[in-house]
Design an enzyme around this catalytic site. Structure first.
Site, PDB file in Angstrom:
ATOM      1  N   ARG A  50     -42.504 -19.326  73.550  1.00 14.20           N
ATOM      2  CA  ARG A  50     -42.245 -17.923  72.731  1.00 14.20           C
ATOM      3  C   ARG A  50     -41.016 -18.129  72.218  1.00 14.20           C
ATOM      4  O   ARG A  50     -40.021 -17.478  72.814  1.00 14.20           O
ATOM      5  CB  ARG A  50     -42.848 -16.721  73.435  1.00 14.20           C
ATOM      6  N   ASP A  52     -37.498 -16.783  70.096  1.00 12.25           N
ATOM      7  CA  ASP A  52     -37.051 -15.585  69.502  1.00 12.25           C
ATOM      8  C   ASP A  52     -36.789 -15.460  68.060  1.00 12.25           C
ATOM      9  O   ASP A  52     -36.996 -16.449  67.359  1.00 12.25           O
ATOM     10  CB  ASP A  52     -35.560 -15.563  70.273  1.00 12.25           C
ATOM     11  N   ARG A 202     -29.300 -21.401  74.338  1.00 15.08           N
ATOM     12  CA  ARG A 202     -28.157 -20.778  73.613  1.00 15.08           C
ATOM     13  C   ARG A 202     -27.042 -20.349  74.284  1.00 15.08           C
ATOM     14  O   ARG A 202     -25.918 -20.484  73.821  1.00 15.08           O
ATOM     15  CB  ARG A 202     -28.928 -19.626  72.691  1.00 15.08           C
TER      16      ARG A 202
END
Length: 256
Positions: A50, A52, A202
């Site tokens: 999933r 972002d 990230r």
């Protein structure tokens, strides 16, 4: 009901992420709406990951169950017709066994992060990479990345809202490549693991950028990891440079 695996390519800008949401556009919602044009009714697809808001997909994998026995090529063509106004495309499709699950059958996920160092604003790559002004030390970044390989408690590098039961993960690869061009340098971070924590990639890249800029050292990466404290993480980089680049299965459903 026949089950189909879909390989999905998408531009994350304009979507609130992969997962379906009532009030915001999503990649999942766009594909399910296209499926409803082919077979009226509600459709629910499952994906390997999933992503972002703002994150892109190069080879996301999802599966769907349909009533009709579709030729995979015709199914992908029909879906792409109904997705033509969206920045979403089905690049491959295959009939799979009922026990195939895009998420639970996956053995690894591969991510790519693109970071471009240049003074002038990005033009062609705007929205497709993170831009910094100064060139970075790729050797230092790789040395810092090497400290993260293996099985660790990655509390430092996960979002405070991460819902995973455990922060322990095994990181199989974190490789940094440097690509020099006339006006810029692109750094590509290749990351591979069975599963990831929320914002883990990230967080890695944002912290490694600090290493490349000289604000941190490779040893600081070790200290940050061992701190098991979100405060020890560097800045979390923006989503537009991140791509879900591939998903690995015991048997590739698209090469059978």
């Amino acid at each position: 009901m026949p089950r189909y695996a879909l390989k999905v390519d998408y531009h994350g800008a304009g979507f609130a992420g992969w997962q379906r949401q009532k009030e915001h556009p999503s990649v999942q919602g766009a594909i399910e709406a296209a499926l409803a044009k082919l077979e009226p009714g509600e459709h629910t697809i499952a994906a390997a990951g999933r992503t972002d808001a703002g994150v892109h997909g190069l080879a996301q994998v999802a599966h769907c169950d349909l009533v009709k026995d579709w030729d995979p090529f015709r199914l992908s063509e029909a879906l792409n017709f109904h997705l033509r106004t969206q920045r979403v495309a089905i690049v491959d499709c295959a009939a799979v066994d009922d026990d195939f699950h895009a998420r639970f059958s996956a053995r690894e996920r591969r991510y790519l992060f693109r970071l471009i160092a240049r003074r002038a604003p990005l033009t062609h790559d705007r929205g497709l990479a993170w831009q910094v002004k100064r060139q970075l030390d790729v050797t230092a970044m790789q040395a810092g990345a090497d400290r993260l390989i293996g099985r660790h408690d990655f509390t430092t590098f996960r979002s405070s809202i991460c819902q995973a039961d455990s922060p322990v993960r095994t990181l199989d690869e974190l490789r940094v490549e440097e690509h020099r061009r006339e006006y810029e340098v692109e750094y590509r971070f290749h990351v591979r693991a069975r599963s990831f924590l929320h914002n883990q990639v990230r967080s890695f890249v944002g912290t490694l950028e600090r290493v490349g800029a000289g604000s941190m050292t490779p040893d600081d990466m070790t200290r940050a990891l061992e701190a098991r404290d979100r405060a020890a993480c560097g800045p979390v980089c923006p989503p537009e440079g991140l791509y879900l680049a591939g998903v690995g299965y015991p048997k590739d459903p698209f090469t059978g």
